[in-house]
Design an enzyme around this catalytic site. Structure first.
Site, PDB file in Angstrom:
ATOM      1  N   ALA A  22       0.873  -1.169   0.000  1.00 20.59           N
ATOM      2  CA  ALA A  22       0.000   0.000   0.000  1.00 20.59           C
ATOM      3  C   ALA A  22       0.914   1.224   0.000  1.00 20.59           C
ATOM      4  O   ALA A  22       2.072   1.148   0.427  1.00 20.59           O
ATOM      5  CB  ALA A  22      -0.882  -0.023   1.240  1.00 20.59           C
ATOM      6  N   GLY A  38       0.624  -4.889   0.845  1.00 12.60           N
ATOM      7  CA  GLY A  38      -0.588  -4.925   0.028  1.00 12.60           C
ATOM      8  C   GLY A  38      -0.371  -5.573  -1.327  1.00 12.60           C
ATOM      9  O   GLY A  38      -1.318  -6.086  -1.931  1.00 12.60           O
ATOM     10  N   GLU A  93      -0.750  -9.112  -0.683  1.00 12.46           N
ATOM     11  CA  GLU A  93      -2.162  -9.332  -0.346  1.00 12.46           C
ATOM     12  C   GLU A  93      -3.053  -9.258  -1.587  1.00 12.46           C
ATOM     13  O   GLU A  93      -4.001 -10.027  -1.719  1.00 12.46           O
ATOM     14  CB  GLU A  93      -2.585  -8.308   0.710  1.00 12.46           C
ATOM     15  CG  GLU A  93      -1.879  -8.572   2.038  1.00 12.46           C
ATOM     16  CD  GLU A  93      -1.973  -7.406   3.014  1.00 12.46           C
ATOM     17  OE1 GLU A  93      -1.596  -6.276   2.626  1.00 12.46           O
ATOM     18  OE2 GLU A  93      -2.415  -7.611   4.143  1.00 12.46           O
ATOM     19  N   GLU A 113       4.878  -4.975   7.005  1.00  4.58           N
ATOM     20  CA  GLU A 113       4.182  -3.903   7.732  1.00  4.58           C
ATOM     21  C   GLU A 113       4.746  -3.697   9.133  1.00  4.58           C
ATOM     22  O   GLU A 113       4.744  -2.589   9.658  1.00  4.58           O
ATOM     23  CB  GLU A 113       2.675  -4.226   7.829  1.00  4.58           C
ATOM     24  CG  GLU A 113       1.927  -4.120   6.509  1.00  4.58           C
ATOM     25  CD  GLU A 113       1.926  -5.398   5.680  1.00  4.58           C
ATOM     26  OE1 GLU A 113       2.720  -6.325   5.979  1.00  4.58           O
ATOM     27  OE2 GLU A 113       1.126  -5.465   4.736  1.00  4.58           O
TER      28      GLU A 113
HETATM   29  N1  CAA Z   1       4.661   3.237  -0.761  1.00  5.35           N
HETATM   30  C1  CAA Z   1       5.048   4.395  -1.313  1.00  5.35           C
HETATM   31  N2  CAA Z   1       6.161   4.518  -2.037  1.00  5.35           N
HETATM   32  C2  CAA Z   1       6.926   3.434  -2.192  1.00  5.35           C
HETATM   33  C3  CAA Z   1       6.585   2.180  -1.649  1.00  5.35           C
HETATM   34  C4  CAA Z   1       5.380   2.112  -0.896  1.00  5.35           C
HETATM   35  N3  CAA Z   1       4.935   0.954  -0.372  1.00  5.35           N
HETATM   36  N4  CAA Z   1       7.549   1.294  -1.959  1.00  5.35           N
HETATM   37  C5  CAA Z   1       8.453   1.956  -2.701  1.00  5.35           C
HETATM   38  N5  CAA Z   1       8.081   3.244  -2.845  1.00  5.35           N
HETATM   39  C6  CAA Z   1       8.784   4.323  -3.552  1.00  5.35           C
HETATM   40  C7  CAA Z   1      10.007   4.803  -2.772  1.00  5.35           C
HETATM   41  O1  CAA Z   1       9.620   5.734  -1.791  1.00  5.35           O
HETATM   42  C8  CAA Z   1      10.828   5.387  -3.880  1.00  5.35           C
HETATM   43  O2  CAA Z   1      10.315   6.657  -4.205  1.00  5.35           O
HETATM   44  P1  CAA Z   1      11.296   7.960  -4.261  1.00  5.35           P
HETATM   45  O3  CAA Z   1      12.213   7.641  -5.424  1.00  5.35           O
HETATM   46  O4  CAA Z   1      10.364   9.079  -4.522  1.00  5.35           O
HETATM   47  O5  CAA Z   1      12.012   7.997  -2.977  1.00  5.35           O
HETATM   48  C9  CAA Z   1      10.546   4.467  -5.068  1.00  5.35           C
HETATM   49  O6  CAA Z   1       9.322   3.796  -4.764  1.00  5.35           O
HETATM   50  C10 CAA Z   1      11.622   3.412  -5.269  1.00  5.35           C
HETATM   51  O7  CAA Z   1      11.780   2.746  -4.036  1.00  5.35           O
HETATM   52  P2  CAA Z   1      13.210   2.497  -3.352  1.00  5.35           P
HETATM   53  O8  CAA Z   1      14.139   3.615  -3.684  1.00  5.35           O
HETATM   54  O9  CAA Z   1      12.981   2.219  -1.904  1.00  5.35           O
HETATM   55  O10 CAA Z   1      13.676   1.179  -4.151  1.00  5.35           O
HETATM   56  P3  CAA Z   1      14.671   0.046  -3.659  1.00  5.35           P
HETATM   57  O11 CAA Z   1      14.921  -0.795  -4.860  1.00  5.35           O
HETATM   58  O12 CAA Z   1      15.842   0.646  -2.954  1.00  5.35           O
HETATM   59  O13 CAA Z   1      13.866  -0.803  -2.552  1.00  5.35           O
HETATM   60  C11 CAA Z   1      11.941  -1.955  -1.676  1.00  5.35           C
HETATM   61  C12 CAA Z   1      12.752  -1.568  -2.932  1.00  5.35           C
HETATM   62  C13 CAA Z   1      12.746  -2.907  -0.798  1.00  5.35           C
HETATM   63  C14 CAA Z   1      10.670  -2.650  -2.172  1.00  5.35           C
HETATM   64  C15 CAA Z   1      11.583  -0.680  -0.869  1.00  5.35           C
HETATM   65  O14 CAA Z   1      11.038   0.293  -1.760  1.00  5.35           O
HETATM   66  C16 CAA Z   1      10.587  -0.902   0.230  1.00  5.35           C
HETATM   67  O15 CAA Z   1      10.934  -1.422   1.281  1.00  5.35           O
HETATM   68  N6  CAA Z   1       9.312  -0.482   0.028  1.00  5.35           N
HETATM   69  C17 CAA Z   1       8.288  -0.535   1.035  1.00  5.35           C
HETATM   70  C18 CAA Z   1       7.774  -1.954   1.248  1.00  5.35           C
HETATM   71  C19 CAA Z   1       6.716  -1.971   2.340  1.00  5.35           C
HETATM   72  O16 CAA Z   1       6.972  -1.675   3.474  1.00  5.35           O
HETATM   73  N7  CAA Z   1       5.469  -2.360   1.970  1.00  5.35           N
HETATM   74  C20 CAA Z   1       4.359  -2.437   2.868  1.00  5.35           C
HETATM   75  C21 CAA Z   1       3.537  -1.175   2.780  1.00  5.35           C
HETATM   76  S1  CAA Z   1       2.273  -1.098   4.021  1.00  5.35           S
HETATM   77  C22 CAA Z   1       1.040  -2.083   3.467  1.00  5.35           C
HETATM   78  O17 CAA Z   1       1.078  -2.618   2.389  1.00  5.35           O
HETATM   79  C23 CAA Z   1      -0.124  -2.244   4.410  1.00  5.35           C
HETATM   80  C24 CAA Z   1      -1.107  -3.296   3.987  1.00  5.35           C
HETATM   81  O18 CAA Z   1      -1.287  -4.302   4.631  1.00  5.35           O
HETATM   82  C25 CAA Z   1      -1.948  -3.097   2.847  1.00  5.35           C
END
Ligand code: CAA
Length: 257
Positions: free
Chosen positions: A65, A108, A111, A131
């Site tokens: 998400a 998400g 999911e 999360e």
């Molecule tokens: N939400 C918003 N933006 C996100 C995102 C997310 N879930 N995941 C990645 N992005 C964005 C980053 O902020 C980044 O944007 P900027 O260039 O503007 O900074 C862009 O996508 C590229 O991401 P990274 O630079 O972080 O890329 P990476 O290759 O270094 O890392 C990754 C990849 C390991 C997937 C890392 O992006 C990451 O950890 N993302 C978040 C994963 C996460 O925590 N997901 C769970 C979200 S909460 C949820 O989903 C609740 C639910 O139950 C529904």
């Protein structure tokens, strides 16, 4: 002009929905998920469509998400809007859905893939429920569907540590049905969807309903439900056609597709 967060196309009787927010690794925001739900509802109701494939990019199916959208929301915001409730509609599509997952399927994203009927993974796929690292827990079914798919031990491991599992581990655990080379992912998923879409649609829909029922009811109820659906298919022309074609050693030409 900003590109659309969801691309849709049809190939024969298959609808293909492609998550398209490359700048955010396909993070699922409300706009994107509303479009996904609308598209699933539209294609589910379209008699020219027999199956739906949901996919992302080679780098990410969806990295969760959208954290930036959620960051400043309050308890009242998320409770009053019942945040995520509508997104679950994907799981209630009556037509079959296949998730074609490459790259990250996190939070998400994992999911959403699990809301589909089955997941075909590219060999570079990574699944996880991170999360916990954000101070929250899964909110779109991760603790429920993942546990049913892979069992308590692995679901607890993933939800409590936030670690990712690769495609091989995901297949071994029963989360995904097959793993294919990344460059064959979409064609494999479309091929599977096409195959399904050319069977008798009532049989396909009842098979899906019956498998899903197994998650909700005791075994005896489920067996009775399955048997009643099985009986009801004898009211279709496609049952006569399917069985007659077998006996006559020819390919079945199902009418209700
Ligand atoms: N939400 C918003 N933006 C996100 C995102 C997310 N879930 N995941 C990645 N992005 C964005 C980053 O902020 C980044 O944007 P900027 O260039 O503007 O900074 C862009 O996508 C590229 O991401 P990274 O630079 O972080 O890329 P990476 O290759 O270094 O890392 C990754 C990849 C390991 C997937 C890392 O992006 C990451 O950890 N993302 C978040 C994963 C996460 O925590 N997901 C769970 C979200 S909460 C949820 O989903 C609740 C639910 O139950 C529904």
């Amino acid at each position: 002009m900003a590109s659309k967060p969801l691309k849709t196309e049809t190939r024969g009787r298959v609808a293909i929905l492609t998550l398209n927010r490359p700048e955010a690794l396909n993070a699922l925001n409300s706009e994107l998920m509303n479009e996904v739900c609308d598209a699933v509802a539209k294609y589910s109701a379209d008699e020219k469509i027999g199956a739906i494939v949901i996919t992302g990019s080679e780098k990410a199916f969806a990295a969760g998400a959208d954290i930036k959208e959620m960051q400043d929301q309050t308890y009242m915001d998320v409770f009053m809007s019942d945040f995520f409730a509508r997104w679950n509609e994907v799981a209630y599509a009556r037509k079959p859905t296949v998730a074609a997952v490459a790259g990250y399927a996190l939070g998400g994203g994992c999911e959403l893939a699990m809301m589909c009927d089955f997941i075909i993974a590219a060999d570079n796929a990574k699944f996880g429920q991170p999360e916990i690292t954000l101070g929250v827990i899964p909110g779109m079914g991760g603790s429920q569907r993942l546990t049913r798919a892979v069992g308590k031990a692995k679901a607890m491991d993933l939800c409590l540590t936030g670690r990712m599992m690769d495609a091989e581990e995901a297949e071994r655990s029963g989360l995904v049905s097959r793993v294919v080379p990344a460059d064959e992912l979409l064609e494999t998923a479309i091929g599977a969807a096409e195959k399904i879409a050319n069977f008798s649609l009532p049989a396909v829909m009842m098979a899906k309903e019956s498998v899903n029922r197994s998650f909700e009811v005791p075994l005896d109820e489920g067996l009775r439900f399955e048997r009643r659906l099985f009986h009801s298919l004898f009211a279709t022309e496609d049952q006569k056609e399917g069985m007659t074609a077998f006996v006559e050693k020819r390919k079945a030409g199902f009418k209700h597709r």
